[in-house]
Design an enzyme around this catalytic site. Structure first.
Site, short mmCIF file in Angstrom:
data_model
loop_
_atom_site.label_atom_id
_atom_site.label_comp_id
_atom_site.label_asym_id
_atom_site.label_seq_id
_atom_site.Cartn_x
_atom_site.Cartn_y
_atom_site.Cartn_z
CB ALA A 28 13.60 86.45 -84.02
CG HIS A 86 18.09 51.17 -68.23
ND1 HIS A 86 17.51 52.40 -68.10
CD2 HIS A 86 19.11 50.87 -67.34
CE1 HIS A 86 17.56 52.53 -66.66
NE2 HIS A 86 18.71 51.88 -66.36
#
Length: 467
Positions: free
Chosen positions: A265, A446
């Site tokens: 990779a 939130h």
């Protein structure tokens, strides 16, 4: 056949360029030698995310008790792979639909620039066809880079394509390279129960990321049982036995690692061979096609985009390059009202979809200092985030970097739960030249992980509420 625009390659650069060209009123065709959607849809971005989701579900089951749920289960490796291929197939069919919708001709075969205005297409049945076009866009993409010491045989030494369709799960795997491809596959196979060792030549894993991100990911991976070897290189491999023996050069001397499979990779290399570059005097440099800011090559009327040109080898970069290229052709042909804006390669987001996820854009802390900026840095740990606590995903942090003098947002670097969905805020804000003050005056919902960006900015400017 004669067209206004012909695109060689139908990956996220090629098919997007073709659609934009068609939208602008050009008679357009794409030439594709394999599958519509290119590597990204068929062998890259999309199917790997399907594999990673299966790994994540497996992790949920393993840790179900932490959520107050009694659950147990095991994975079926063949079905995991089959699901991934099904997702890729569906996406490729989606591109087929888009070609029809936009009246784009699809010509199957290997495209080669024959001369200015002509592309030769070699078909699977051995026949050849010449397609004429006023404008030719090369979008041939890239492939797995093969290291001299790590010749891929497709069975014991494999690239990313084989890693997605292994017939059975290996008991052990050596992953050579720790960029996005390497760490994503390391996470996937480790989650499935394969013993994974990462070998990285550079001093730290995910070396293009901020140093703090590298440290955090290495800590997380070691905790999950992945062995990490940095400052190390595979010198040779022996595949004569039942598995693979890899000789690895480390700072402490040479060691021999044994595994069922080695995954190479070590990045990607451009597909520029045999497509008529040399014959037509199309300039290349360091294995990539040389282009201007609107992707014109050294030969007028021939353009190149995506992984075969300099710049980040990312799907979203290729897509944007394709759009800019098509719009600039449109502008020259008086089919588009203004010249497009050139791409800012310092405001390109990068995402890695291992767990914990990584997302970043702009300057790293080190790069900002080297560029001469006096900086303010804020770091907010997700262990303090209410949403992260509720999700049981408290690993990681949000790190922001600002110019101390003018408040310019220089960069953001995040590692943790769902952060790849959060990076766009920084990209847009930097594009709009937003300062820290404007972000702090914009309400973040939130409880969300995304409010961690606001919290990190508060830390940078000494206004931390939740830390």
């Amino acid at each position: 056949m004669a067209y206004d625009v012909v695109v060689i390659g139908s990956g996220p650069g090629g098919y997007v360029a073709a659609i934009r060209a068609s939208q602008l009123g050009f008679k357009t065709a794409v030439i594709e030698k394999e599958s519509l959607g290119g590597v990204c849809l068929n062998w890259g971005c999309i199917p790997t995310k399907a594999l990673l989701k299966s790994a994540q579900v497996m992790e949920y089951i393993k840790h179900a008790e932490a959520y107050g749920i009694e659950a147990s289960g095991k994975h079926n490796f063949e079905k995991v792979i089959k699901r991934s291929r099904g997702v890729a197939d569906k996406m490729s069919k989606g591109v087929q639909f888009l070609m029809k919708k936009n009246k784009i001709d699809v010509i199957m075969g290997f495209g080669k620039v024959q001369s200015k205005g002509k592309v030769e297409v070699s078909k699977a049945d051995g026949t050849k066809e010449v397609v004429e076009a006023k404008h030719i866009i090369i979008a041939t993409g890239g492939r797995s880079r093969e290291l001299p010491s790590l010749k891929q045989d497709g069975k014991k030494v494999i690239g990313y394509r084989e890693a997605m369709v292994l017939p059975q799960q290996p008991k052990s795997m050596i992953v050579v390279g720790s960029g996005a491809i390497g760490v994503e596959f390391a996470y996937f196979y480790n989650s499935m129960g394969t013993k994974v060792t990462i070998v990285e030549f550079m001093p730290r894993i995910v070396p293009v990321e901020d140093e703090d991100i590298s440290k955090e990911l290495e800590k997380s991976y070691k905790k999950s049982g992945i062995e990490v070897m940095t400052n190390s290189s595979v010198e040779s491999v022996d595949t004569s036995g039942t598995g693979v023996k890899a000789k690895v050069k480390t700072p402490n001397g040479e060691v021999t690692l044994e595994a069922d499979i080695v995954l190479s990779a070590a990045g990607v290399v451009a597909n520029i061979e045999g497509i008529g570059l040399e014959e037509n005097g199309i300039k290349t440099d360091k294995g990539r096609i040389v282009v201007d800011k609107f992707y014109q090559t050294s030969v007028p009327g021939i353009y190149a985009i995506g992984d075969c040109v300099p710049g980040q080898a990312l799907a979203h970069v290729a897509s944007k390059e394709g759009i800019i290229c098509a719009e600039n052709i449109g502008y020259a042909e008086k089919k588009y009202h203004h010249q497009p804006e050139a791409l800012d390669y310092n405001n390109v987001p990068g995402c890695t979809y291992c767990t914990p996820e990584i997302a970043s854009v702009g300057y790293t802390e080190k790069a900002a200092k080297e560029a001469g900026y006096e900086i303010k840095v804020g770091k907010f740990p997700l262990s303090v985030s209410g949403k992260a606590q509720a999700a049981g995903a408290t690993e990681g942090f949000v790190k922001v970097i600002f110019d101390a003098k003018y408040g310019e947002w220089l960069g953001t670097h995040m590692i943790g739960y769902n952060v790849t969905e959060m990076i766009a805020e920084t990209v847009v804000a930097r594009k709009l030249e937003t300062t820290y003050h404007e972000v702090l005056n914009s309400i973040h919902p939130h409880p969300t992980i995304s409010e961690g960006i606001k919290d990190a900015i508060e830390v940078a400017y000494g206004e931390a509420i939740h830390l």
